[in-house]
Design an enzyme around this catalytic site. Structure first.
Site, PDB file in Angstrom:
ATOM      1  N   CYS A 134     -64.279  -7.282  85.897  1.00 39.73           N
ATOM      2  CA  CYS A 134     -63.523  -7.273  85.043  1.00 39.73           C
ATOM      3  C   CYS A 134     -61.915  -7.820  86.455  1.00 39.73           C
ATOM      4  CB  CYS A 134     -62.992  -5.998  84.314  1.00 39.73           C
ATOM      5  SG  CYS A 134     -64.063  -5.565  83.335  1.00 39.73           S
ATOM      6  N   ASP A 135     -62.133  -6.613  87.488  1.00 38.26           N
ATOM      7  CA  ASP A 135     -60.587  -6.649  88.154  1.00 38.26           C
ATOM      8  C   ASP A 135     -61.030  -7.194  89.837  1.00 38.26           C
ATOM      9  OD1 ASP A 135     -59.538  -5.418  86.343  1.00 38.26           O
ATOM     10  OD2 ASP A 135     -59.893  -3.379  86.400  1.00 38.26           O
ATOM     11  N   CYS A 143     -64.178  -1.097  87.163  1.00 35.08           N
ATOM     12  CA  CYS A 143     -64.797  -2.774  87.141  1.00 35.08           C
ATOM     13  C   CYS A 143     -65.086  -3.220  87.175  1.00 35.08           C
ATOM     14  CB  CYS A 143     -64.558  -2.826  85.871  1.00 35.08           C
ATOM     15  SG  CYS A 143     -65.499  -4.555  84.718  1.00 35.08           S
TER      16      CYS A 143
END
Ligand code: NAP
Length: 303
Positions: free
Chosen positions: A133-134, A130
């Site tokens: 997200c990261d 992701c």
């Protein structure tokens, strides 16, 4: 008989449980593994309103505690099928069978994995599924994206704004994703395409330090030093058990729009497992609210 059975205790399912309990319906949540779904693997959530930073585990635990305190019953059994006789629906698990008036399927989808050695152990230590997200953890670093669909291309574009260097490793020389995104990426000086290649090895020293890529045409291998690898090779929905009753799209997702209605009255779909464009934590929670509201209305229509 329960009013509503929710299959899946990820963010969509647990949000649905909160909404259904607040409408005073009896609720059983069935979950095959542990509560939380995919989000439990995310080290740091930065894009959900309220908290600037929260771990996926802490987030999931808070939602679980909230649903349980409201009276949702959680049973950790894998649902394997649903039968429908109109006013009564039966959900079969590997161990039992439960009856209810309405069902919400929130089983989500799983990231397709590369299936190479060390992949699972390096999640959160260089391997991610992701970018939104990261990605921020890789500011100024070198990353690779594996895949050739829109997710991989958009991940690469997102990462190109953060990282010093982005490799796109794709198993063919043409992309499944949109040409315009490919062309935009080609304009970026810090993006390099690695065509006709697969990631065949993860090289790590506690964290990922490099990937080995193998050229499918020549068989040659080479090592590319990277700090992060974003795997974006598609997703695998987990709806097979319901396919006899529920219409799925070609990719196996439940055919349901933003109203979360399926082809069967009284059966609703919420979260990543349904056909949708944006698969994010906040949209999963949104689906939970929409599906629960629809399920509550359906139950009321039977009374
Ligand atoms: P996808 O379109 O299924 O693409 C998966 C990519 O991964 C393909 O390029 C595929 O290669 C490659 N791949 C699959 N298995 C692989 C393996 N084992 N090893 C190496 N490579 C592998 O998946 P997605 O990109 O996640 O997109 C899913 C859907 O969401 C698509 O319909 C997409 O258009 C849509 N989406 C839309 C947007 C948007 O509209 N903004 C954004 C993201 C996603 P091949 O091409 O060789 O098969």
């Amino acid at each position: 008989m329960y009013d509503i059975i929710i299959i899946g205790a990820g963010p969509a399912g647990m949000t649905a449980a909160i909404y259904a309990r607040r409408a005073s319906k009896s609720v059983l949540v069935l979950e095959a593994l542990t509560y939380g779904g995919q989000i439990i693997n995310t080290p740091d959530i930065e894009n959900y309103p309220v908290a600037a930073h929260i771990s996926g585990f802490e987030f999931a635990t808070k939602v679980y505690e909230q649903a349980e305190a409201l009276g949702a019953e959680f049973v950790f059994e894998k649902a394997v099928g649903i039968t429908d006789s109109g006013t009564c629906k039966k959900v079969k698990t590997t161990e039992n069978e439960y009856e209810c008036k309405a069902v919400i399927i929130a089983t989500g989808s799983a990231n397709r994995k590369l299936g190479i050695e060390g992949e699972d152990g390096l999640v959160g230590r260089g391997v991610s599924y992701c970018a939104t997200c990261d990605g921020a953890f890789y500011r100024g670093k070198t990353v690779a994206v594996a895949g050739g669909g829109n997710t991989a291309l958009e991940d690469a574009l997102y990462l190109a704004d953060l990282a010093e260097k982005v490799y796109i490793v794709h198993r063919r020389d043409s992309f499944r994703g949109d040409e315009t995104t490919v062309n935009t990426l080609k304009q970026r000086s810090n993006v390099e395409f690695v065509y006709n290649s697969n990631v065949t090895k993860l090289i790590a020293d506690k964290r990922l330090t490099a990937i080995e890529v193998t050229d499918k045409l020549t068989g040659e291998t080479r090592e590319i030093p990277v700090d992060g690898l974003f795997v974006a090779i598609g997703r695998v929905p987990e709806n097979r058990g319901f396919a006899q009753l529920i219409t799925l799209d070609d990719a196996g997702y439940i055919s349901a729009g933003e109203d979360c209605l399926t082809n069967v009255p009284g059966i609703f779909a919420a979260g990543d497992g349904r056909t949708k464009d944006v698969r994010q934590l906040v949209t999963a929670a949104s689906d939970g609210a929409v599906a629960a509201t629809a399920a509550v209305r359906f139950v009321a229509s039977l009374e």
